[in-house]
Structures are given as C-alpha cells and as structure tokens.
Enzyme design. Structure first.
Site, mmCIF file in Angstrom:
data_model
loop_
_atom_site.group_PDB
_atom_site.id
_atom_site.type_symbol
_atom_site.label_atom_id
_atom_site.label_comp_id
_atom_site.label_asym_id
_atom_site.label_seq_id
_atom_site.Cartn_x
_atom_site.Cartn_y
_atom_site.Cartn_z
ATOM 1 N N LEU A 87 0.767 -1.305 -0.252
ATOM 2 C CA LEU A 87 -0.356 -0.129 0.228
ATOM 3 C C LEU A 87 1.092 1.416 0.288
ATOM 4 O O LEU A 87 1.715 1.179 0.828
ATOM 5 C CB LEU A 87 -0.236 0.024 1.352
ATOM 6 C CG LEU A 87 -2.189 -0.933 1.359
ATOM 7 C CD1 LEU A 87 -2.743 -0.811 2.667
ATOM 8 C CD2 LEU A 87 -3.335 -0.827 0.297
ATOM 9 N N ASP A 88 0.749 2.106 -1.506
ATOM 10 C CA ASP A 88 1.382 3.278 -0.652
ATOM 11 C C ASP A 88 1.318 4.227 0.367
ATOM 12 O O ASP A 88 0.586 3.870 0.969
ATOM 13 C CB ASP A 88 1.772 3.946 -2.469
ATOM 14 C CG ASP A 88 0.173 4.389 -2.811
ATOM 15 O OD1 ASP A 88 -0.991 4.472 -1.939
ATOM 16 O OD2 ASP A 88 -0.723 4.885 -4.040
ATOM 17 N N LEU A 89 2.200 5.603 0.214
ATOM 18 C CA LEU A 89 2.035 6.028 1.669
ATOM 19 C C LEU A 89 0.291 7.002 1.807
ATOM 20 O O LEU A 89 0.423 6.535 2.489
ATOM 21 C CB LEU A 89 3.152 7.503 1.400
ATOM 22 C CG LEU A 89 3.742 8.430 2.243
ATOM 23 C CD1 LEU A 89 4.008 7.434 3.696
ATOM 24 C CD2 LEU A 89 4.345 8.888 2.134
ATOM 25 N N SER A 109 -2.251 5.412 1.053
ATOM 26 C CA SER A 109 -3.141 4.553 1.731
ATOM 27 C C SER A 109 -3.497 3.908 2.585
ATOM 28 O O SER A 109 -2.250 4.097 3.088
ATOM 29 C CB SER A 109 -2.983 3.890 0.221
ATOM 30 O OG SER A 109 -3.484 4.645 -1.007
ATOM 31 N N ARG A 133 -6.379 5.287 -8.437
ATOM 32 C CA ARG A 133 -6.703 6.975 -8.348
ATOM 33 C C ARG A 133 -6.518 8.077 -10.112
ATOM 34 O O ARG A 133 -7.310 8.369 -10.642
ATOM 35 C CB ARG A 133 -5.772 7.828 -8.094
ATOM 36 C CG ARG A 133 -5.586 8.005 -6.099
ATOM 37 C CD ARG A 133 -4.295 8.615 -5.829
ATOM 38 N NE ARG A 133 -3.864 8.091 -4.314
ATOM 39 C CZ ARG A 133 -2.728 6.704 -3.785
ATOM 40 N NH1 ARG A 133 -2.410 6.458 -5.116
ATOM 41 N NH2 ARG A 133 -3.018 6.632 -2.672
#
Length: 319
Positions: free
Chosen positions: A96-98, A100, A235
């Site tokens: 999971l990116d920052l 999220s 996104r």
C-alpha cells in the site's frame, strides 16, 4: 519461548494507517515481536558435572581431592551466546503506498513462503475509493498540484453509473481473454458466476467489479474489486471517470478492505501489534489461507467444468 516462535510461523493482516509507509509498519511489528519473544521466560541455565580439585574439610591442606560439582555450561550463557532471536524475518504482501490505508498482509518466518504462493495466485482485492468532482491535479489526488477547475452540476448518478458500467464491461471482457478460456463456453459462464475467473499470468490492472455506493456531488464513493492493480491506478480511474463525464475528478482516499482471504475485520490495529495478538491472528487465519490456496490450485485456466462444480460443492459443504 520456542513454542511461541513456532506459533508465529504463518500469515496475518494488519491495518496500515494513511500517511505511514508500509516499511515502517513492518519494522515496527518486527521489533515488537522480537522484544516480546525475548521477554518470555528463558529455560533454566543448563549445568554440567565437573570434578574440581580441593581439600576436604578437616583434612591436611596439602592433600588435594576431586570433588563433583555442578557448574553452569558457559557456552549456553546469555553473555556468551547472545540474545535469542536476533532477527525475525517478516515479509509483506501486496504493498500500500503512503497515502493509502487498509488491509496489509504480513508473513512471519516460514509464512513468507505462503505469502509468495498467495501472491502468485493473483487473488482479487477490494477497495473503497472516494472521489471529488470539479478539479484535476497532477497526481490525480486531492493533495496534488491543482491543474484545472471544472463544473460538475450536469453530473448525475445515472450518468455516473453508465460510465461505471462501461468500465466494468470492458475489464470483464479483458479478464475472460486473459483467463485463457472460450468466451462463449459454459465454463466461462460458471467461473464468472462463481467469481473464480483469474488471469493465468501477470497482467495489466483489471477491474473485476465496480459500483457507486455513495453519491453526493461533488463527493462520490466507489467500491472496486480488482486484480494486479496499484493504488495510483485507482486514482487514475477516478480521474478518467471525471473526463468521461465532461468534468474532472480527483481521488480523496483509497482504502483496501480485502486482500484475498483477509478482510478489514481480520486486520490488527496498532494497539494489537504484539506477540499474543499476532499468534492468535496467525492461528485463526491458517485454515482460510490454505482454503484459498486449494481453491486457486483446483481451478486453473482451461480446466473442465466438472472441476469448477466440484470446487463449488466442496465450498458449500464447508459452509
């Protein structure tokens, strides 16, 4: 202590908060587990019998005798052997990116092998994606640099659902192609109904399901099921929905609610990142993980329909 270490071998899920890097989550859990393991009661210090020279009581000091004495085994002393569990291998599943948040799968020890097997099955994930109409940014998020502002008064729930249906149909057709089965066969229909369709190899991001669960312009919320996606791709989907509606849109939040057999109800919160809670989570998740792996193994692209029926019957019996 050794028993506690063995019971950690497996998979569990945690909740990653937004704004926290997944590496920090992993390192925090790894450090906490090592500390908790070291705090457990150690086995008693082993001893060995040694015959030491000495003079007996009441004897002439010049007369030496051998006396059997229990002495500690220095090779097993903590100051010699060092602390137990200097390192604990903790692996991470789909990242999971920052910005999220949501379900993040972790594997401990031999559980890392299960983690790799689970990742190779291309199991679907679910997300809650929040969007806002009326503006566009350079990174498709509401915190990016503003590129333009647009009107959104003409956007209705009906028009939004039409675009969503178009996206859903396009990706489902691509999924059937990547699954390697006949698009017009009964097998394709039955696997699609059972939710067992998966690509046979690594593919581009695929959306297996998408619907609008909240619409209050300019805000809207989507529920998305997908394969091989990234959070940045989701996104971008929000951005493209805005363009298709002759407006613009940015993504406000991406939250993963399911990753394969793990849901948000299985995810441990920060206050539960300790040895006892993780051991319990690993034990509880074990049967579900193996069931997911068996199902993925039993239903392969190009198999006969009877295999699919057998898998569905077996699942019904377990429930």
């Amino acid at each position: 202590m050794r028993r506690a270490y063995r019971e950690l071998q497996g998979l569990f899920a945690v909740y990653k908060p937004p704004g926290v890097h997944w590496k920090r989550v992993r390192d925090t859990i790894e450090t906490r587990l090592i500390q908790d393991l070291r705090s457990l009661d150690r086995p008693p210090q082993p001893e060995q019998v040694r015959f030491l020279l000495g003079s007996g009581e009441g004897q002439d000091p010049s007369e030496l005798t051998l006396t059997a004495t229990n002495v500690p085994v220095l090779a097993e002393h903590p100051l010699v052997k060092g602390p137990p569990f200097p390192h604990l291998k903790v692996g991470v599943g789909a990242h999971l990116d920052l910005p999220s948040s949501g379900v993040l799968i972790l594997g401990v020890g031999s559980g890392n092998q299960l983690l790799q097997r689970l990742k190779s099955q291309h199991l679907s994930k679910e997300y809650i994606v929040q969007g806002v109409f009326g503006k566009a940014t350079d990174d498709f998020s509401d915190t990016g640099r503003l590129v333009e502002k647009t009107t959104f008064d003409h956007v209705t729930l009906c028009s939004l659902e039409k675009i969503i249906a178009m996206i859903d149909g396009t990706h489902r057709k691509a999924l059937l192609t990547y699954a390697g089965i006949d698009l017009h066969s009964q097998e394709a229909y039955e696997q699609a109904v059972a939710g067992l369709l998966r690509p046979s190899h690594k593919t581009t991001p695929l959306i297996t399901g998408i619907r609008c669960v909240h619409f209050d312009p300019p805000h809207f919320t989507l529920e998305v099921q997908s394969l091989n996606e990234t959070q940045q791709y989701l996104r971008k989907v929000v951005h493209e929905i805005g363009l298709e509606l002759r407006s613009s849109a940015v993504c406000g939040q991406v939250r993963r609610t399911r990753d394969g057999p793990f849901t948000q109800h299985d995810a441990l919160l920060h206050s539960h990142w300790d040895l006892d809670k993780v051991r319990a989570a690993v034990a509880e998740a074990g049967p579900r993980v193996w069931a997911a792996l068996r199902c993925a193994r039993d239903v392969q692209p190009g198999e006969r329909r009877e295999s699919v029926r057998a898998t569905n019957t077996e699942s019904a019996e377990h429930t």
